[in-house]
Design a protein around this motif. Structure first.
Motif, short mmCIF file in Angstrom:
data_model
loop_
_atom_site.label_atom_id
_atom_site.label_comp_id
_atom_site.label_asym_id
_atom_site.label_seq_id
_atom_site.Cartn_x
_atom_site.Cartn_y
_atom_site.Cartn_z
N GLU A 80 0.83 -1.21 0.00
CA GLU A 80 0.00 0.00 0.00
C GLU A 80 0.86 1.25 0.00
O GLU A 80 0.57 2.22 -0.72
CB GLU A 80 -0.94 0.01 1.21
CG GLU A 80 -1.98 -1.09 1.21
CD GLU A 80 -1.45 -2.45 1.68
OE1 GLU A 80 -0.39 -2.52 2.35
OE2 GLU A 80 -2.09 -3.47 1.35
N ALA A 81 1.93 1.26 0.80
CA ALA A 81 2.83 2.42 0.84
C ALA A 81 3.56 2.58 -0.49
O ALA A 81 3.73 3.70 -0.99
CB ALA A 81 3.83 2.29 1.98
N GLU A 82 3.98 1.46 -1.08
CA GLU A 82 4.64 1.52 -2.39
C GLU A 82 3.70 2.12 -3.44
O GLU A 82 4.09 3.00 -4.20
CB GLU A 82 5.08 0.12 -2.81
CG GLU A 82 5.78 0.08 -4.14
CD GLU A 82 6.18 -1.33 -4.52
OE1 GLU A 82 5.46 -1.94 -5.36
OE2 GLU A 82 7.17 -1.84 -3.98
N LYS A 83 2.45 1.67 -3.43
CA LYS A 83 1.46 2.19 -4.39
C LYS A 83 1.19 3.67 -4.11
O LYS A 83 1.07 4.47 -5.04
CB LYS A 83 0.17 1.38 -4.31
CG LYS A 83 -0.88 1.84 -5.33
CD LYS A 83 -2.06 0.92 -5.38
CE LYS A 83 -3.16 1.33 -6.30
NZ LYS A 83 -3.01 2.47 -7.16
N ARG A 84 1.13 4.03 -2.84
CA ARG A 84 0.90 5.43 -2.46
C ARG A 84 2.02 6.32 -3.01
O ARG A 84 1.76 7.39 -3.56
CB ARG A 84 0.82 5.54 -0.94
CG ARG A 84 0.53 6.91 -0.40
CD ARG A 84 0.37 6.87 1.10
NE ARG A 84 0.23 8.20 1.65
CZ ARG A 84 0.14 8.47 2.94
NH1 ARG A 84 0.15 7.49 3.82
NH2 ARG A 84 0.02 9.71 3.36
N ALA A 85 3.27 5.87 -2.90
CA ALA A 85 4.40 6.65 -3.40
C ALA A 85 4.40 6.70 -4.92
O ALA A 85 4.66 7.75 -5.52
CB ALA A 85 5.71 6.06 -2.89
N LEU A 95 8.33 11.56 -10.60
CA LEU A 95 8.10 10.13 -10.87
C LEU A 95 8.92 9.23 -9.97
O LEU A 95 10.05 9.56 -9.59
CB LEU A 95 8.41 9.84 -12.34
CG LEU A 95 7.60 10.66 -13.35
CD1 LEU A 95 8.09 10.38 -14.77
CD2 LEU A 95 6.11 10.37 -13.21
N THR A 96 8.33 8.09 -9.64
CA THR A 96 8.99 7.09 -8.79
C THR A 96 8.83 5.72 -9.43
O THR A 96 7.91 5.50 -10.24
CB THR A 96 8.38 7.04 -7.38
OG1 THR A 96 7.04 6.58 -7.47
CG2 THR A 96 8.42 8.40 -6.70
N TYR A 97 9.70 4.79 -9.04
CA TYR A 97 9.56 3.41 -9.48
C TYR A 97 10.08 2.50 -8.37
O TYR A 97 11.11 2.79 -7.77
CB TYR A 97 10.30 3.16 -10.79
CG TYR A 97 9.81 1.91 -11.46
CD1 TYR A 97 8.64 1.92 -12.20
CD2 TYR A 97 10.49 0.71 -11.31
CE1 TYR A 97 8.15 0.76 -12.78
CE2 TYR A 97 10.01 -0.45 -11.89
CZ TYR A 97 8.84 -0.42 -12.63
OH TYR A 97 8.37 -1.56 -13.20
N TRP A 148 6.41 2.92 5.96
CA TRP A 148 7.68 3.58 5.74
C TRP A 148 7.96 3.60 4.24
O TRP A 148 7.73 2.61 3.55
CB TRP A 148 8.79 2.83 6.48
CG TRP A 148 10.18 3.16 6.03
CD1 TRP A 148 10.89 4.28 6.34
CD2 TRP A 148 11.02 2.37 5.18
NE1 TRP A 148 12.14 4.23 5.73
CE2 TRP A 148 12.24 3.05 5.02
CE3 TRP A 148 10.87 1.14 4.55
CZ2 TRP A 148 13.28 2.56 4.25
CZ3 TRP A 148 11.91 0.65 3.79
CH2 TRP A 148 13.10 1.36 3.65
N ILE A 149 8.41 4.74 3.76
CA ILE A 149 8.80 4.89 2.36
C ILE A 149 10.19 5.51 2.31
O ILE A 149 10.44 6.55 2.93
CB ILE A 149 7.81 5.78 1.58
CG1 ILE A 149 6.41 5.19 1.59
CG2 ILE A 149 8.30 5.98 0.13
CD1 ILE A 149 5.33 6.13 1.04
N VAL A 171 6.29 14.99 -1.97
CA VAL A 171 5.86 15.07 -0.56
C VAL A 171 4.46 15.68 -0.47
O VAL A 171 3.60 15.18 0.28
CB VAL A 171 6.87 15.88 0.29
CG1 VAL A 171 6.30 16.19 1.67
CG2 VAL A 171 8.18 15.10 0.41
N LEU A 172 4.19 16.73 -1.22
CA LEU A 172 2.86 17.35 -1.19
C LEU A 172 1.79 16.36 -1.66
O LEU A 172 0.69 16.30 -1.10
CB LEU A 172 2.83 18.61 -2.05
CG LEU A 172 3.65 19.78 -1.49
CD1 LEU A 172 3.77 20.89 -2.52
CD2 LEU A 172 3.07 20.28 -0.18
N ALA A 173 2.11 15.56 -2.68
CA ALA A 173 1.15 14.55 -3.15
C ALA A 173 0.98 13.43 -2.13
O ALA A 173 -0.13 12.92 -1.96
CB ALA A 173 1.60 14.00 -4.50
#
Length: 181
Positions: A80-85, A95-97, A148-149, A171-173
């Motif tokens: 869930e945290a990975e998807k949130r990021a 962008l993140t991966y 934790w991310i 961070v804002l997102a």
């Protein structure tokens, strides 16, 4: 050695971290993860009932190999945290991966005969940027129940020798700030 004075940390020194774990220094250039490890340890022990801890840094050159110049590498302790990021990156343009999440398989990279762990990997060809994140994660207090991310933004933090401002929008997102939700 990059010691700047007589009190500088040197290879083979052993530090006691805020988490209580001991770390053998085997790479004095891997100092950022020591600071972040103390930060997540402090946050997980002392900030009360928080549901998310984020650490973010231009931590490893290996991030560029793993996810390139436009995507930060993310490591998270839950899907869930990975998807949130990831989703926050898509909304913000920062962008993140996801990086390989395998703490049980990668912890041997930090094996030490004289301390709880070393501060840098034994094998630089074995998921180095994931390992750096797992080093930080290993200092989160065992009582912490939130997400934790870890964000390694070495690649997208600069372009043509100029800072990009990467991370602010992310961070804002993550916080669902107005305009980023």
């Amino acid at each position: 050695e990059n010691a700047i004075g007589p009190l500088a940390v040197r290879n083979d020194d052993i530090l006691k971290m805020y988490s209580g774990k001991t770390v053998e220094i085997n790479n004095t250039d891997a100092e950022g993860r020591l600071v972040l490890a103390d930060c997540v340890s402090h946050a997980s022990k002392n900030l009360g009932k928080v549901d998310l801890i984020v650490d973010m840094a231009t931590l490893t050159g290996a991030q560029l190999v793993a996810t390139g110049k436009k995507h930060a590498g993310i490591l998270a302790n839950t899907e869930e945290a990975e998807k949130r990021a990831y989703d926050a990156g898509m909304r913000s343009g920062d962008l993140t991966y996801p990086l390989l999440y395998a703490p049980d398989l990668l912890k041997q990279e930090f094996a030490s005969k004289v301390a709880d762990m070393k501060n840098s990997v034994k094998d630089r060809g074995n998921a180095q940027t994931s390992c750096a994140g797992h080093f930080i994660e290993s200092h989160i207090d065992a009582s912490y129940e939130g997400d934790w991310i870890h964000v390694d933004m070495a690649g997208p933090s600069s372009k043509n020798e100029r800072a990009t401002g990467y991370g602010v929008g992310l961070v804002l997102a993550l916080l669902n700030a107005p305009g980023f939700d």
